[in-house]
Write a protein that holds these residues in place. Structure first.
Motif, PDB file in Angstrom:
ATOM      1  N   ALA A  29      33.780 -16.322 -32.902  1.00  0.00           N
ATOM      2  CA  ALA A  29      35.319 -16.227 -32.697  1.00  0.00           C
ATOM      3  C   ALA A  29      36.143 -17.361 -33.121  1.00  0.00           C
ATOM      4  N   THR A  30      35.496 -18.081 -33.642  1.00  0.00           N
ATOM      5  CA  THR A  30      36.581 -19.994 -33.635  1.00  0.00           C
ATOM      6  C   THR A  30      36.050 -20.139 -35.712  1.00  0.00           C
ATOM      7  N   ASP A  31      34.694 -18.802 -35.946  1.00  0.00           N
ATOM      8  CA  ASP A  31      34.173 -19.247 -37.883  1.00  0.00           C
ATOM      9  C   ASP A  31      33.817 -17.892 -38.279  1.00  0.00           C
ATOM     10  N   SER A  32      34.583 -17.429 -39.090  1.00  0.00           N
ATOM     11  CA  SER A  32      34.102 -15.991 -39.217  1.00  0.00           C
ATOM     12  C   SER A  32      33.386 -16.583 -41.427  1.00  0.00           C
ATOM     13  N   ARG A  33      33.094 -17.262 -41.514  1.00  0.00           N
ATOM     14  CA  ARG A  33      32.500 -17.584 -42.502  1.00  0.00           C
ATOM     15  C   ARG A  33      30.774 -17.122 -42.570  1.00  0.00           C
ATOM     16  N   PHE A  34      30.757 -17.510 -43.845  1.00  0.00           N
ATOM     17  CA  PHE A  34      28.990 -16.462 -44.178  1.00  0.00           C
ATOM     18  C   PHE A  34      28.687 -17.652 -44.780  1.00  0.00           C
ATOM     19  N   LYS A  35      27.043 -17.874 -44.251  1.00  0.00           N
ATOM     20  CA  LYS A  35      25.779 -18.986 -45.196  1.00  0.00           C
ATOM     21  C   LYS A  35      25.922 -18.114 -46.827  1.00  0.00           C
ATOM     22  N   THR A  36      25.871 -18.859 -47.798  1.00  0.00           N
ATOM     23  CA  THR A  36      24.469 -18.412 -48.542  1.00  0.00           C
ATOM     24  C   THR A  36      23.960 -18.466 -48.190  1.00  0.00           C
ATOM     25  N   VAL A  37      22.888 -17.286 -48.502  1.00  0.00           N
ATOM     26  CA  VAL A  37      21.613 -17.891 -48.425  1.00  0.00           C
ATOM     27  C   VAL A  37      20.206 -17.163 -49.375  1.00  0.00           C
ATOM     28  N   SER A  38      19.564 -17.835 -49.173  1.00  0.00           N
ATOM     29  CA  SER A  38      18.486 -18.241 -51.150  1.00  0.00           C
ATOM     30  C   SER A  38      17.485 -17.087 -50.619  1.00  0.00           C
ATOM     31  N   ALA A  57      32.845 -21.628 -24.315  1.00  0.00           N
ATOM     32  CA  ALA A  57      34.325 -20.894 -23.218  1.00  0.00           C
ATOM     33  C   ALA A  57      35.295 -20.382 -24.410  1.00  0.00           C
ATOM     34  N   ASN A  58      34.708 -20.287 -25.665  1.00  0.00           N
ATOM     35  CA  ASN A  58      35.267 -18.989 -26.917  1.00  0.00           C
ATOM     36  C   ASN A  58      33.852 -18.054 -26.285  1.00  0.00           C
ATOM     37  N   GLU A  59      33.384 -18.054 -25.888  1.00  0.00           N
ATOM     38  CA  GLU A  59      32.203 -16.134 -25.984  1.00  0.00           C
ATOM     39  C   GLU A  59      33.141 -15.473 -25.552  1.00  0.00           C
ATOM     40  N   GLY A 111      25.125 -23.579 -19.022  1.00  0.00           N
ATOM     41  CA  GLY A 111      25.148 -24.607 -18.375  1.00  0.00           C
ATOM     42  C   GLY A 111      26.187 -25.624 -18.289  1.00  0.00           C
ATOM     43  N   ASP A 112      25.775 -26.227 -19.878  1.00  0.00           N
ATOM     44  CA  ASP A 112      25.915 -27.022 -20.573  1.00  0.00           C
ATOM     45  C   ASP A 112      27.620 -27.097 -20.888  1.00  0.00           C
ATOM     46  N   ILE A 113      28.482 -28.078 -19.803  1.00  0.00           N
ATOM     47  CA  ILE A 113      29.468 -27.964 -19.958  1.00  0.00           C
ATOM     48  C   ILE A 113      30.301 -28.725 -21.163  1.00  0.00           C
ATOM     49  N   ASN A 114      29.565 -29.858 -22.084  1.00  0.00           N
ATOM     50  CA  ASN A 114      29.594 -30.500 -23.319  1.00  0.00           C
ATOM     51  C   ASN A 114      30.214 -29.095 -24.406  1.00  0.00           C
ATOM     52  N   ASP A 115      29.019 -27.894 -24.096  1.00  0.00           N
ATOM     53  CA  ASP A 115      28.920 -27.172 -25.051  1.00  0.00           C
ATOM     54  C   ASP A 115      30.351 -26.261 -25.499  1.00  0.00           C
TER      55      ASP A 115
END
Length: 586
Positions: A181-190, A60-62, A52-56
């Protein structure tokens, strides 16, 4: 005609029995709506998600699955999966806990069958799903098996009982940075707990690692572990996975003195970034280990310092033995007489995936790369007890990089002091660090023959399991990564059986001579008036015997519990007793 009025009944001790009914169902994609069956797909996403948050902007990419967001579908199914097969409480469905292989990945395809169709549960070993040339069945334990995989030429299956440990690193998607859908990168996790699919008490733990997607045609969509350790004194520079409690394989069972095999996929860059480690003595101040040069980097090891039951290494840039060649070593102590090794004939630092097996078979040790045996040797000391530690991926455990200086007690009344050093346990030293990627680690409790090695290399899998069925929930879930099932529910035929338990109640109702010879039927009353207290003449005769048409069962409070209409009226007995056996199901 007579109504059966209340009286006590004689019910035998086995009045209630149970039986199970299995009703068969056949459903297609065209008829599924008639039964309330729905199909969905969904994928994990770490993106922001504010309904419901139109500013998110990510909303729209989900992707949608019907009227639901795909990630909601995924999260709902992921909830009933467990990621720790040593702890059933992590899942909301712990049935067939040890028998199932639950490897939920970043996406699911599912059919949801409502309970008014399947009853208490889906019947085990009754599910067949066909779509095109694909035929999937359940094994009665909650695993969905694609028979077409099992029929492939040269394919060899393995069960969970064949492993000490199995880690596929396919759960890296959990550390995606944002919306896939917009970012397929991964985090480096400690700090990261990785999924262990074995039967043992072993827990893989990653430190300072990241992941990459695998584009291999067979396991496309899976993730692999990326390692990038350095020689810095900062403990945060370490990059490794420790498989905790695997030291038990040495100390408790001597597993490495029997046949075993270590199988994995590795991708090695053209050069290793580190050729020195803190493996020398401590500096003059006694606080920090000295750096020593080395010509190999450790991909995976079961060793601690110079006690190494087995280890896989790669020669680095400074090597005179051939940069990029692989080496299998076993070492008992810090001298060359207790070290044996097998090296590959070619270099494999080409940034491509290669399949590697190191194993003991009988008295021989073997190194295989891409289905080709690189060499074998007999270790004359293989029956000696050898100390070892937990399995480390990305380097070898080598005590501590630094230690703490403590002043000791004053000696004999003079002013001299005893210098005391204590290891700094929070500064683990992961020596010979490896830069590269690893996936599909398996430690077998047996050696492998050439056909098994070829199957593992060619097919990247060891079972035909492509998903799970949750019998109590009515969920049929496909989690396979290959992409072969993305449209399986667009054209399918499904056969299954439901399970409904019934209670059969039996009661024996005895009508004795002279009982129930009165009726409330208005045709026996004067003027056919049901409220008239006077009977017609025929109903006052001693030979009057009305017909019994209805039987009612009552509780002790004279409350009607069940009523049954007889198919044929039965005349009230004269000079004899009659027994009615009443049966009904609940």
């Amino acid at each position: 005609m007579a109504g059966f009025v209340y009286k006590s009944i004689n019910a035998p001790s086995n009045a209630v029995k149970k039986y199970t009914l299995h009703k068969s169902w056949t459903v297609t994609d065209e008829s599924q709506a008639n039964y309330g069956i729905v199909s969905h797909s969904g994928q994990f996403s770490r993106g922001t998600f504010n309904i419901g948050d139109i500013n998110d902007s990510n909303l729209a990419n989900e992707p949608l699955s019907g009227t639901f967001y795909g990630r909601v579908i995924f999260d709902s199914i992921d909830h009933i999966y467990y990621t720790d097969p040593e702890n059933a409480t992590v899942s909301s469905d712990s049935q067939y806990f040890k028998q199932q292989t639950r490897a939920n990945n970043r996406s699911v395809q599912l059919l949801s069958i409502p309970s008014n169709i399947f009853g208490q549960r889906l019947k085990e070993d009754s599910i067949t799903l066909t779509s095109g040339n694909v035929s999937i069945t359940d094994d009665g334990k909650g695993n969905l098996i694609d028979s077409s995989i099992l029929s492939q030429t040269g394919f060899v299956t393995h069960s969970k009982d064949d492993y000490h440990i199995k880690i596929n690193f396919d759960d890296g998607w959990r550390y995606q940075k944002g919306n896939y859908a917009t970012d397929s990168r991964f985090k480096t996790v400690s700090n990261v707990n990785l999924r262990d699919e074995s039967n043992g008490p072993f827990e893989p733990y990653g430190y300072n690692v990241t992941f990459e997607y695998v584009t291999d045609s067979i396991v496309s969509g899976s993730t692999a572990l990326m390692l990038h350790g350095s020689q810095s004194k900062d403990p945060n520079s370490n990059s490794y996975v420790s498989v905790n409690r695997t030291s038990q394989l040495v100390s408790n069972t001597d597993s490495y003195l029997n046949d075993y095999a270590v199988e994995l996929m590795v991708k090695i860059p053209t050069s290793q970034s580190v050729s020195q480690s803190y493996t020398g003595g401590y500096t003059a101040t006694g606080l920090v280990r000295q750096l020593q040069s080395h010509e190999t980097n450790t991909i995976i090891s079961s060793g601690v310092e110079y006690q190494v039951p087995w280890e896989l290494q790669v020669y680095n840039d400074s090597s005179t033995h051939g940069n990029g060649k692989l080496q299998f070593i076993r070492q008992i102590g810090n001298n060359s007489d207790t070290l044996f090794s097998i090296s590959s004939s070619a270099a494999y630092n080409d940034n491509n995936w290669h399949h590697v097996v190191i194993q003991r078979s009988g008295s021989k040790y073997e190194l295989w790369v891409d289905k080709v045996k690189q060499g074998s040797t007999v270790d004359e000391q293989f029956n000696e007890n050898i100390n070892g530690g937990d399995i480390y991926i990305g380097g070898r455990r080598f005590n501590e990089k630094s230690r703490i200086l403590r002043q000791g007690l004053v000696n004999n009344g003079n002013n001299s002091q005893t210098v005391n050093y204590v290891a700094e346990l929070n500064n683990q030293n992961i020596a010979y660090p490896f830069s590269g990627s690893v996936m599909q680690l398996k430690v077998f409790n047996k050696s492998l023959v050439s056909s098994e090695i070829a199957s593992l290399k060619d097919y990247r899998r060891d079972t035909g399991i492509v998903g799970n069925v949750f019998y109590n929930h009515g969920f049929i879930v496909i989690t396979d990564l290959s992409g072969s099932y993305s449209n399986i529910f667009s054209d399918y035929s499904l056969n299954f059986k439901g399970t409904t338990e019934h209670n059969i109640h039996n009661y024996r109702c005895i009508v004795e001579d002279g009982e129930f010879n009165m009726t409330f039927n208005p045709t026996a009353r004067k003027n056919n008036d049901k409220n008239s207290p006077k009977l017609k003449g025929f109903a006052t005769s001693s030979e009057f015997n009305p017909y019994i048409t209805t039987i009612g069962l009552y509780n002790d409070e004279n409350e009607l519990l069940a009523v049954g209409k007889l198919a044929q009226p039965v005349r009230s007995p004269d000079d004899i007793d009659i027994v009615f056996n009443v049966q009904f199901d609940t």
